[in-house]
Design an enzyme around this catalytic site. Structure first.
Site, PDB file in Angstrom:
ATOM      1  N   HIS A   1       0.831  -1.215   0.000  1.00  0.00           N
ATOM      2  CA  HIS A   1       0.000   0.000   0.000  1.00  0.00           C
ATOM      3  C   HIS A   1       0.864   1.262   0.000  1.00  0.00           C
ATOM      4  CE1 HIS A   1      -3.508   2.540   1.131  1.00  0.00           C
ATOM      5  NE2 HIS A   1      -2.571   3.239   1.764  1.00  0.00           N
ATOM      6  N   GLU A   2       1.789   1.333   0.950  1.00  0.00           N
ATOM      7  CA  GLU A   2       2.607   2.544   1.044  1.00  0.00           C
ATOM      8  C   GLU A   2       3.505   2.714  -0.181  1.00  0.00           C
ATOM      9  OE1 GLU A   2       2.009   4.810   3.098  1.00  0.00           O
ATOM     10  OE2 GLU A   2       0.632   3.657   4.344  1.00  0.00           O
TER      11      GLU A   2
ATOM     12  N   HIS B   1       1.786   4.681  -2.799  1.00  0.00           N
ATOM     13  CA  HIS B   1       1.967   6.128  -2.652  1.00  0.00           C
ATOM     14  C   HIS B   1       3.326   6.550  -3.225  1.00  0.00           C
ATOM     15  CE1 HIS B   1      -1.593   6.986  -0.334  1.00  0.00           C
ATOM     16  NE2 HIS B   1      -1.251   6.209   0.673  1.00  0.00           N
TER      17      HIS B   1
ATOM     18  N   HIS C   1       3.242   6.864  -6.862  1.00  0.00           N
ATOM     19  CA  HIS C   1       2.531   8.093  -7.245  1.00  0.00           C
ATOM     20  C   HIS C   1       3.511   9.266  -7.267  1.00  0.00           C
ATOM     21  CE1 HIS C   1      -1.680  10.190  -6.819  1.00  0.00           C
ATOM     22  NE2 HIS C   1      -1.090  10.467  -7.958  1.00  0.00           N
TER      23      HIS C   1
END
Length: 691
Positions: free
Chosen positions: A479-480, A483, A486
């Protein structure tokens, strides 16, 4: 202006290291205060020059000039804030106490500068006649809205009041986080008898022993608490009294009285936020936040939460029946009287149901999830599969902590994109949870590339032992890293739009999509190997693992929705209503009861006094954003799952979602990738809420 800062201060000029990685080997605590002071002065002078410019306001001399300003201050604060959250020594904490309100005051002075706003407004009014690019026009529109919501059109009395409120709120955020961190450390559960740890893997027992030794308690075992209500070890511990101790310790954070009690901090924060919203012309803080969101209104948020709450509770109650039947069966088989399942029992018996019905034993899976292999052969492998990225270790570079691992990231054509830093292990001076942030964010205006870091809180194993991740930790890493992607893959012109600088209820979307690669057959087969034997995770196990993801969704959805409802309940209060609340615990119970989410066996994921997301993490009236983003996520995952060419679909996701950062409206990006607006049905199917 940089002459205000001594040349030997490492913040005085851009770092000479690759991609402007901060020179951590040179940075000392004493460098921060003068650098921040110089940053304040330089930024004030730059803004004064823009606001006082006698030439007619244009995009170049106003908007673009504002985007270029504050470079020194950004440079030092990016490092300073990284340390306040990941390496908060007493010296750093003292600086945070001193500078937190002053930083808030500095940015207030800019947001409330009448002459600056007047120039922004003049550009805004003629934006369609200036021949601007689409990104430039959207930047003008975003800045005008953000300045207006920050109070730029208030009169002088209103601005003075707003500045005072913002400084008080900044101090309260700092106090909340500090109280929570201290109370979390104080409430770590100390175990004398190792037999109480039955059920844990030997590596976990040794981790608890090491944590106790580090805390000055040799010969004992110390169970540290995560940020959320539960604990990953509750699924394994056979000793019911210890499960209860851990759960109750977690739930008691911030409500015990004494120096670390957060109840008054919560009440003060809620009241001041409501006053600020009213001053800015809004009924509540939630209305103020919704005005700058993808959701658009409090009513839309409430409707989404209500739509999901009823089926989530229904499913959680069904799951409870199954768990209670298992408790009754086991107790009678052992000649014991059945007991009523409590919140601290849920994870333990849910894990047994997972083993029984899906033949998935999460503890037995951990040897297949060795952290380094997961990172290289899972996380990085998926990024290469999707986007052609490669990652090269940079052992010659140093991060903010000696344990940080640094990698240079290259695009498919060999172009360097930036640096990725991973800070994996828990420390007492690191705040709980997991997050992503940047030291530098790509933008063409200043010719910068991205330096991004992920911070997790995985318990450090004993010296020489492997780091074996739990399923939750595995999911958190993917999940991290979503980011981080991104940030790394954004390609924008202006800093305002770089990477995760998007609307808050959109920011979780790309990271949630990245979670899917954790159990994708191609990726899972590449990283899930036993750390001792090298044997791959058996095919039937990984099929069961994917099937088991749908299990316990009633519990997980209900605990999340409870936290989201609690966040909105606090922040929908008017100043008058907020002033009448005096009991934090009772308000919480009443809010959850009204939403039908007051379930004793399914506690809210975060109670108010340890809800760092909303009282110290910038997510106030925004925790709903995870489920709002998940609508986009679930629809996008279905596209990937049916794609014939993963790489081509990954490239399309990159171009449509990741590269634009915040430079376009979120709905446009989603529509471009999906070919239509996102439907809620994929989310309902994923969470088992469609029946």
């Amino acid at each position: 202006m940089t002459g205000l800062l001594a040349a030997d201060n490492p913040f005085a000029s851009p770092s000479p290291l690759p991609y402007e990685l901060p020179p951590f080997e040179q940075i000392q605590v004493e460098h921060f205060a003068p650098a921040i002071e110089a940053g304040f002065a330089e930024h004030r002078a730059e803004v004064a020059a823009i606001a006082g410019n006698t030439a007619e306001a244009s995009f170049e001399n106003t908007i673009e000039a504002l985007e270029r300003s504050g470079e020194l201050l950004d440079r030092v604060l990016e490092v300073f804030f990284a340390l306040t959250s990941s390496d908060a020594t007493p010296e750093i904490e003292a600086l945070e106490t001193e500078f937190s309100p002053r930083i808030a005051a500095h940015y207030d002075a800019i947001s409330l500068d009448a002459e600056l706003y007047d120039r922004i407004r003049k550009v805004y009014d003629q934006r369609e006649q200036l021949g601007l690019t689409s990104e430039q026009q959207y930047l003008v529109e975003r800045l005008e809205l953000e300045f207006r919501l920050a109070g730029a059109n208030l009169d002088e009395t209103g601005k003075s009041t707003l500045k005072e409120l913002n400084q008080l709120l900044a101090s309260l955020d700092t106090r909340f986080v500090r109280n929570l961190q201290a109370d979390t450390n104080d409430l770590a559960v100390v175990v004398d008898d190792p037999s109480a740890l039955a059920g844990l893997a030997e590596s976990e027992v040794q981790s608890a022993a090491s944590a106790a030794t580090d805390a000055g308690l040799p010969g004992k075992y110390r169970v540290t608490l995560p940020l959320y209500t539960g604990h990953p070890w509750l699924a394994q511990l056979r000793h019911r009294p210890l499960r209860q101790r851990i759960f109750e310790a977690s739930r008691s954070r911030g409500v015990r009285g004494g120096d670390h009690d957060n109840q008054q901090t919560v009440l003060d924060s809620v009241r001041l936020r409501a006053q600020k919203a009213q001053l800015l012309g809004f009924k509540s803080h939630a209305d103020l936040v919704a005005a700058n969101s993808t959701a658009g209104s409090v009513a839309a948020i409430d409707e989404r939460l209500r739509t999901l709450a009823v089926p989530a509770v229904r499913n959680a109650e069904r799951e409870l029946q199954v768990l209670q039947e298992l408790v009754d069966e086991q107790q009678r088989a052992e000649g014991e009287e059945p007991f009523e399942l409590a919140a601290w029992d849920w994870a333990y018996y849910a894990e047994q149901i997972r083993e029984r019905d899906f033949q998935v034993d999460e503890a037995a899976l951990r040897p297949y999830f060795e952290a380094d292999r997961v990172l290289h052969n899972g996380v990085f492998f998926a990024a290469n599969l999707l986007y052609g990225l490669t990652f090269e270790p940079r052992e010659d570079l140093v991060g903010h902590h000696p344990e940080c691992k640094i990698f240079e990231v290259f695009d498919a054509d060999g172009t360097g994109l930036g640096l990725y830093i991973l800070d994996l292990y828990a420390r007492d001076i690191k705040r709980g949870g997991a997050w992503m942030s940047t030291y530098r964010q790509q933008n063409e205006l200043n010719g910068q590339a991205t330096v991004v870091f992920n911070v997790l809180n995985v318990p450090r194993p004993p010296q020489g032992s492997p780091t074996l991740l739990t399923f939750d930790e595995l999911e958190t890493l993917f999940h991290e890293f979503g980011h981080a992607l991104h940030g790394l893959l954004a390609h924008v012109t202006y800093p305002h739009f770089g990477g995760t600088n998007v609307l808050r209820d959109f920011v979780e979307f790309p990271s949630q999509v990245n979670e899917m690669w954790m159990t994708h057959p191609t990726v899972l087969a590449n990283y899930a190997r036993h750390y001792e034997t090298g044997e791959p995770l058996p095919e039937e196990q990984f099929a069961k693992l994917r099937a088991a993801k749908a299990f316990n969704q009633g519990f997980m959805t209900a605990e999340y929705l409870a936290a989201s409802v609690l966040d909105m309940a606090w922040h929908k209060l008017s100043p008058q209503e907020a002033a009448e609340v005096t009991d934090v615990v009772q308000f919480e119970r009443d809010a959850l009861a009204e939403a039908g989410l007051l379930l004793e066996t399914v506690p809210t994921r975060y109670s108010s006094t340890y809800f760092q997301h909303i009282f110290g993490g910038g997510y106030s009236a925004g925790y709903y954003g995870y489920i709002w983003s998940e609508v986009f996520d679930a629809a996008s995952v279905e596209v990937f799952e049916t794609a014939e060419d993963i790489r081509a679909t990954g490239e399309r996701f990159r171009r449509s979602i990741l590269e634009p950062g915040g430079s376009r409206r979120p709905q446009e990006l989603v529509r471009e990738f999906l070919g239509a607006d996102a439907s809620i049905q994929p989310l309902l199917r994923r969470r088992g809420l469609d029946n």
